[in-house]
Design an enzyme around this catalytic site. Structure first.
Site, mmCIF file in Angstrom:
data_model
loop_
_atom_site.group_PDB
_atom_site.id
_atom_site.type_symbol
_atom_site.label_atom_id
_atom_site.label_comp_id
_atom_site.label_asym_id
_atom_site.label_seq_id
_atom_site.Cartn_x
_atom_site.Cartn_y
_atom_site.Cartn_z
ATOM 1 N N GLU A 282 -92.589 -47.001 9.918
ATOM 2 C CA GLU A 282 -91.857 -48.125 9.796
ATOM 3 C C GLU A 282 -91.041 -48.293 11.242
ATOM 4 O OE1 GLU A 282 -89.916 -48.519 6.116
ATOM 5 O OE2 GLU A 282 -91.887 -48.767 4.958
ATOM 6 N N GLU A 402 -98.269 -47.019 2.209
ATOM 7 C CA GLU A 402 -97.320 -47.278 1.343
ATOM 8 C C GLU A 402 -97.530 -48.419 0.351
ATOM 9 O OE1 GLU A 402 -93.291 -46.836 2.328
ATOM 10 O OE2 GLU A 402 -93.347 -45.116 3.392
#
Length: 670
Positions: A282, A402
């Site tokens: 991220e 994810e």
């Protein structure tokens, strides 16, 4: 003197000969990796030195399993301390990274301890080398699409090695071989092991990783590989701890970033190709002028990551490397920016990664996002279509590194209604599978109880598992509400067949009778009053029975038969830091809450919607018979009257009135 003379005579007559296989295993603009196999065809030797001349101005930049020195085009590789002895017909190997420009022709001849390698004992020099083109690798890496496909489905060892400051800091137990074996036995083919390195390395300039931490990471990686997993490791929360400062301090951050990846790459250089590296989790940046600069700096980090891993040689020359989009987000601009990076790298063994937590209002239960509806479906299909069209259709595999819903958590029950979550699970599996996306479930303990090695909700796992290979039928709801007293009338549910055919209803091992207990008209399932009366039993508040709708494939759909009456509430006084509304739930379950001022405008946080966030702003406590209003709610409520509307899963709505004055709060049901 006689003995010495005899020894000299024997050595002078010793058979000598060697064969060299020189192979460029990977090549990129300005650089390459070569592997060299030297076979001793003569008598055993103890200590070796291989020499050659580069024909095209190449240079060695890094070597392993040998010490390499150069003088102009002349290169000499000397054995390491552990590989100097080479028996007759035995082979010793070493490798190196090199630089090139204009051409990368293979050396024409090699000498071993001063003797020309001819491929035989004595004879005319005819070195056996494997030629390589000057612009492309001689051997293509493994098929990245096939590798990523083999990783499906995947599971995250979440909040563990990525926890701050150590493995158990965020509530999970130490990882064991038993845990990994259990996860593998449940059908998962890959495991993502997020790792936060921030607190586990030294200072500049070396940023040396703590040996104990690196060994622990390696231990879990090795256990996972031994279980047959594909394994993905990364730099995880480092993304927001220090990598995000890259735009303002490029030198320091890049030095730290490359130092860590060089050490990780060296540690795992000899590991199985089933080990995968992910550059950053991220990625996000501070102090930039906007997305264009964000894309630029992420491109720099991703590019440097690929180059330094490739240059580390060994298995890293062809290892699958995974690059994220900005924020690991699947908006088209993020995808396009990463596409530019792929186009610039021309590396055939890369994959893209995004994360997916669903349509945000549904994922956290805000703005009335209580159901798996068309908004949720369109967000899902739109996301997966974009990554398919941008990457997969062009041969670039995608890992959804994810996925879950943000607020599905055993510690926060009721935020996401179970049946609505089951529909989400079924849809994610189907839409990912049909678009060839590999999904890796984010599990920080909310799915698998790691202490007991059991699923916290077996039905949730069953639906997820079925979605990997097939579709399952669902319905408009998994709940049927009946009153505590009075006549019971028929109830209907709409079936979502999802390509299946309805097979019937069952309670336990008993089949319900079509025509008597239920009827079907198209996709409308009607439960008869007689069947519902029987299933309700004594009609105590709560779930009285559970039946299942069975379909031609997939898992059955659970339907709870619930007795409930409209909840009631009472007056209360309290403060903005401690306020609870006395509530008799009477078998019902809270779905959401609205808050409005007297003029009808939204009250409280998220003032763009009257519907507040479940658990963050309000929370039911069924054991205490209260609904708690959180300090986070009152922190953004103006003084004066506020009207609350509570929505329950039965369809019941009840109104409650608040008055806030400073830190004092009073409430009444009328």
């Amino acid at each position: 003197m006689l003995v010495a003379g005899m020894m000299m005579a024997v050595n002078a007559q010793a058979a000598t000969g060697c064969r060299v296989a020189y192979k460029v295993s990977s090549q990129w603009t300005g650089g390459f990796t070569a592997n060299v196999d030297v076979t001793n065809l003569g008598d055993p030797i103890n200590g070796w030195s291989l020499a050659w001349s580069f024909p095209s101005g190449q240079a060695v930049t890094q070597a392993w399993n040998a010490t390499v020195t150069s003088s102009g085009a002349q290169v000499t590789a000397v054995n390491a301390s552990y590989n100097g002895a080479v028996a007759t017909d035995a082979t010793v190997s070493f490798g190196f990274n090199g630089s090139w420009s204009g051409g990368n022709a293979v050396p024409a001849a090699f000498t071993l301890n001063g003797v020309t390698c001819t491929g035989s004992v004595g004879g005319t020099p005819t070195p056996t080398v494997t030629p390589t083109p000057t612009t492309t690798p001689t051997s293509q890496p493994g098929d990245p699409m096939a590798t990523v496909a083999a990783m499906q489905p995947g599971w995250n060892l979440g909040n563990t090695l990525d926890a701050i400051p150590d493995e158990t800091a965020w509530g999970n137990p130490l990882t064991t071989q038993a845990l990994l074996h259990h996860v593998r036995s449940q059908g998962f083919n890959s495991i993502r092991i997020p790792v936060t390195w921030t607190n586990h390395h030294g200072s500049a300039p070396g940023y040396t990783i703590d040996a104990a931490w690196l060994n622990r990471v390696r231990q879990i990686v090795d256990w996972s590989l031994a279980e047959g997993f594909y394994v993905m490791i990364n730099l995880h929360h480092d993304s927001w701890q220090w990598i995000n400062g890259y735009p303002g301090d490029r030198t320091t951050v890049m030095n730290r970033y490359t130092a860590l990846w060089k050490q990780i790459a060296a540690t795992f250089r000899g590991h199985s190709s089933k080990l995968v590296f992910e550059s950053i989790n991220e990625p996000q940046f501070t102090g930039t002028s906007g997305d264009d600069q964000n894309y630029q700096v992420l491109n720099e980090l991703n590019t440097e990551f690929v180059h330094l891993v490739r240059q580390s040689g060994g298995g890293n020359a062809n290892r699958l490397l995974v690059l994220p989009t900005l924020f690991t987000n699947a908006e088209q601009g993020r995808l396009d920016a990463l596409t530019t990076t792929f186009n610039q790298l021309h590396d055939p063994n890369l994959a893209a990664t995004v994360h997916f937590y669903g349509w945000w209002p549904f994922s956290v239960n805000i703005a009335g996002g209580t159901r798996y509806n068309s908004d949720v479906e369109q967000d899902l299909t739109g996301t997966f279509d974009r990554v398919y069209n941008t990457f997969v259709s062009r041969g670039i595999p995608v890992i959804v590194g994810e996925w879950a819903l943000l607020n599905w958590d055993h510690n926060r029950p009721g935020v996401i209604e179970r049946g609505e979550f089951l529909k989400f699970l079924e849809a994610v599996g189907y839409h990912a599978r049909t678009r060839k996306l590999t999904t890796m479930l984010w599990d920080a303990g909310q799915f698998l109880n790691r202490n007991e090695l059991r699923w916290r909700d077996q039905g949730v796992y069953d639906m997820m598992k079925a979605s990997w290979t097939t579709r399952s039928g669902t319905a408009s709801s998994d709940q049927v509400y009946l009153p505590r007293s009075g006549a019971i009338t028929a109830r209907t549910l709409t079936l979502n067949l999802n390509g299946t055919t309805f097979q019937g209803l069952r309670q336990g091992s008993t089949n319900l009778v079509s025509g008597t207990d239920y009827t079907m008209s198209g996709t409308t399932l009607t439960l008869t009053p007689a069947a519902l009366t029987r299933l309700a039993g004594n009609r105590a508040y709560g779930v009285n029975a559970t039946i299942e709708a069975r379909f031609s494939q997939g898992v059955a759909w659970p339907i709870s038969i619930i007795t409930a009456d409209p909840p009631t509430q009472a007056a209360a006084t309290g403060t903005t830091t401690s306020f609870a509304i006395p509530t008799q739930f009477r078998g019902d379950q809270l779905a959401t809450m609205e808050a409005k001022y007297a003029d009808g405008s939204p009250a409280g946080p998220a003032n763009w919607t009257p519907y507040k966030e479940f658990w963050q702003h309000f929370q039911p406590d069924y054991n205490a018979n209260t609904i708690i209003l959180k300090p986070e709610f009152f922190a953004e409520v103006n003084d004066g009257p506020v009207t609350l509307t509570f929505h329950f899963w039965s369809g019941t709505q009840i109104t409650y009135h608040l008055t806030k004055s400073g830190t004092t709060v009073t409430g009444s049901a009328t």
